[in-house]
Design a protein around this motif. Sequence first.
Motif, short mmCIF file in Angstrom:
data_model
loop_
_atom_site.label_atom_id
_atom_site.label_comp_id
_atom_site.label_asym_id
_atom_site.label_seq_id
_atom_site.Cartn_x
_atom_site.Cartn_y
_atom_site.Cartn_z
N PHE A 135 0.85 -1.19 0.00
CA PHE A 135 0.00 0.00 0.00
C PHE A 135 0.88 1.24 0.00
O PHE A 135 2.10 1.16 0.20
CB PHE A 135 -0.92 0.01 1.23
CG PHE A 135 -0.19 0.17 2.53
CD1 PHE A 135 -0.03 1.42 3.11
CD2 PHE A 135 0.36 -0.92 3.18
CE1 PHE A 135 0.65 1.58 4.30
CE2 PHE A 135 1.04 -0.78 4.37
CZ PHE A 135 1.18 0.47 4.93
N SER A 136 0.27 2.38 -0.22
CA SER A 136 0.98 3.65 -0.15
C SER A 136 0.16 4.62 0.69
O SER A 136 -1.07 4.52 0.76
CB SER A 136 1.21 4.24 -1.55
OG SER A 136 -0.03 4.49 -2.20
N ILE A 137 0.86 5.55 1.36
CA ILE A 137 0.19 6.57 2.15
C ILE A 137 0.67 7.94 1.70
O ILE A 137 1.80 8.10 1.24
CB ILE A 137 0.46 6.39 3.66
CG1 ILE A 137 1.96 6.51 3.96
CG2 ILE A 137 -0.08 5.06 4.16
CD1 ILE A 137 2.28 6.51 5.45
N TYR A 138 -0.20 8.92 1.81
CA TYR A 138 0.16 10.29 1.47
C TYR A 138 -0.83 11.25 2.14
O TYR A 138 -1.98 10.85 2.39
CB TYR A 138 0.18 10.49 -0.06
CG TYR A 138 -1.17 10.33 -0.73
CD1 TYR A 138 -1.99 11.43 -0.97
CD2 TYR A 138 -1.63 9.08 -1.11
CE1 TYR A 138 -3.23 11.29 -1.58
CE2 TYR A 138 -2.85 8.92 -1.72
CZ TYR A 138 -3.65 10.03 -1.95
OH TYR A 138 -4.88 9.87 -2.55
N GLY A 144 -3.13 16.73 8.63
CA GLY A 144 -4.56 16.51 8.83
C GLY A 144 -5.00 15.12 8.43
O GLY A 144 -4.85 14.17 9.17
N LYS A 145 -5.52 15.00 7.19
CA LYS A 145 -6.01 13.71 6.72
C LYS A 145 -4.91 12.89 6.06
O LYS A 145 -4.07 13.42 5.33
CB LYS A 145 -7.16 13.91 5.73
CG LYS A 145 -8.47 14.30 6.38
CD LYS A 145 -9.62 14.27 5.39
CE LYS A 145 -10.95 14.58 6.08
NZ LYS A 145 -12.08 14.53 5.13
N LEU A 146 -4.93 11.59 6.34
CA LEU A 146 -3.99 10.65 5.74
C LEU A 146 -4.76 9.76 4.77
O LEU A 146 -5.81 9.20 5.11
CB LEU A 146 -3.34 9.78 6.82
CG LEU A 146 -2.35 8.72 6.32
CD1 LEU A 146 -1.09 9.39 5.80
CD2 LEU A 146 -2.01 7.73 7.43
N THR A 149 -3.83 4.00 -0.06
CA THR A 149 -4.22 3.33 -1.30
C THR A 149 -3.53 1.98 -1.38
O THR A 149 -2.31 1.90 -1.22
CB THR A 149 -3.84 4.18 -2.53
OG1 THR A 149 -4.48 5.45 -2.44
CG2 THR A 149 -4.28 3.49 -3.81
N ALA A 150 -4.30 0.92 -1.61
CA ALA A 150 -3.75 -0.43 -1.68
C ALA A 150 -4.16 -1.09 -2.98
O ALA A 150 -5.06 -0.63 -3.69
CB ALA A 150 -4.24 -1.26 -0.49
N GLY A 151 -3.47 -2.20 -3.29
CA GLY A 151 -3.78 -2.94 -4.51
C GLY A 151 -4.94 -3.89 -4.37
O GLY A 151 -5.37 -4.51 -5.34
N LEU A 206 5.47 6.92 9.75
CA LEU A 206 4.70 8.12 9.46
C LEU A 206 5.16 9.26 10.36
O LEU A 206 5.38 9.06 11.56
CB LEU A 206 3.20 7.85 9.68
CG LEU A 206 2.26 9.05 9.55
CD1 LEU A 206 2.16 9.50 8.10
CD2 LEU A 206 0.88 8.70 10.09
N VAL A 207 5.30 10.43 9.78
CA VAL A 207 5.65 11.62 10.54
C VAL A 207 4.42 12.51 10.64
O VAL A 207 3.85 12.91 9.63
CB VAL A 207 6.81 12.40 9.89
CG1 VAL A 207 7.11 13.67 10.68
CG2 VAL A 207 8.04 11.52 9.79
#
Length: 209
Positions: A135-138, A144-146, A149-151, A206-207
Motif C-alpha cells: 500500500f501507499s500513504i500520502y 490533517g487527513k492521511l 491506497t492499496a492494490g 509516518l511523521v
Amino acid sequence: MMMSISTISGRLKDRGVFILLLLLPLLSEAQISHAVEASSFLFTPNDLTINAGDTVVWTNVSGTHNVNGMQSIFTSNPESFGNDLGEGWVYSFVFNLPGVYDYRCDLHWTAGMTGTITVVSESTGVNQDSKDPLFSIYPNPVAGKLYITAGADIRSVSIYSATGARILLHGDVNKANHEISLEGIVAGIYFVEVRIGNENRQIVRLVKR
C-alpha cells in the motif's frame, strides 16, 4: 534398576543441550543484525526501522568517524550508545528499548553525517520480509487527513506510537482506498499498519506534524 545421581544429571544435561539446539534457530531468527557503513560524510543507510532486540552494526569503511547517540547530546533518546573517534573500527549495539534514536559523527555532523534509528516494540513488529509495498500513504509528513491506497481491499488500519502503543484502529474497511483524520494527534513519529486479507500485513513509518 536404580540409576546413579551422576547418570541422572548426565541425562538431564543431554536433554537440556538437545532443547537448546532446538531453540537456537528460533533465537537467531528473532534477533536481526542491521549493517550501517560510515564513510566520507555519510552513514549508509542513515535511517533504519528495526524491532526491539535487533542489533545495529556500524563499520567504518574510511576516514575518522564515530557514532555518538549519547543522551547528553540527544536528550530524547531512550538510552545512550556510541563509541570513540577513530579509523577502521566496527561498533555494534543492541536496541532493546522502543523509541526513536538520533546519532551523529562528532567530527562531521555539521556536514550532515547524522542518522536515525526507530525501534519498534514486539507488539508492533516490522515486516522484514516484504520486498514490494502492499500500500501507499500520502501525504507523509501529514498534518490533517492521511490517505491510504492499496492494490486490494484493506481489512484494517492501525496506527501505533513510537513506543508500540496502538492509538487508532479502523477495522472492517473492506475497500482499497481509505482516509483517516489525524487532527488532534500530537506531532511525532508513528507507524501505520495495514492488513490486507488474513495474512498480508505491512508497516510504514509516518511523521505527524
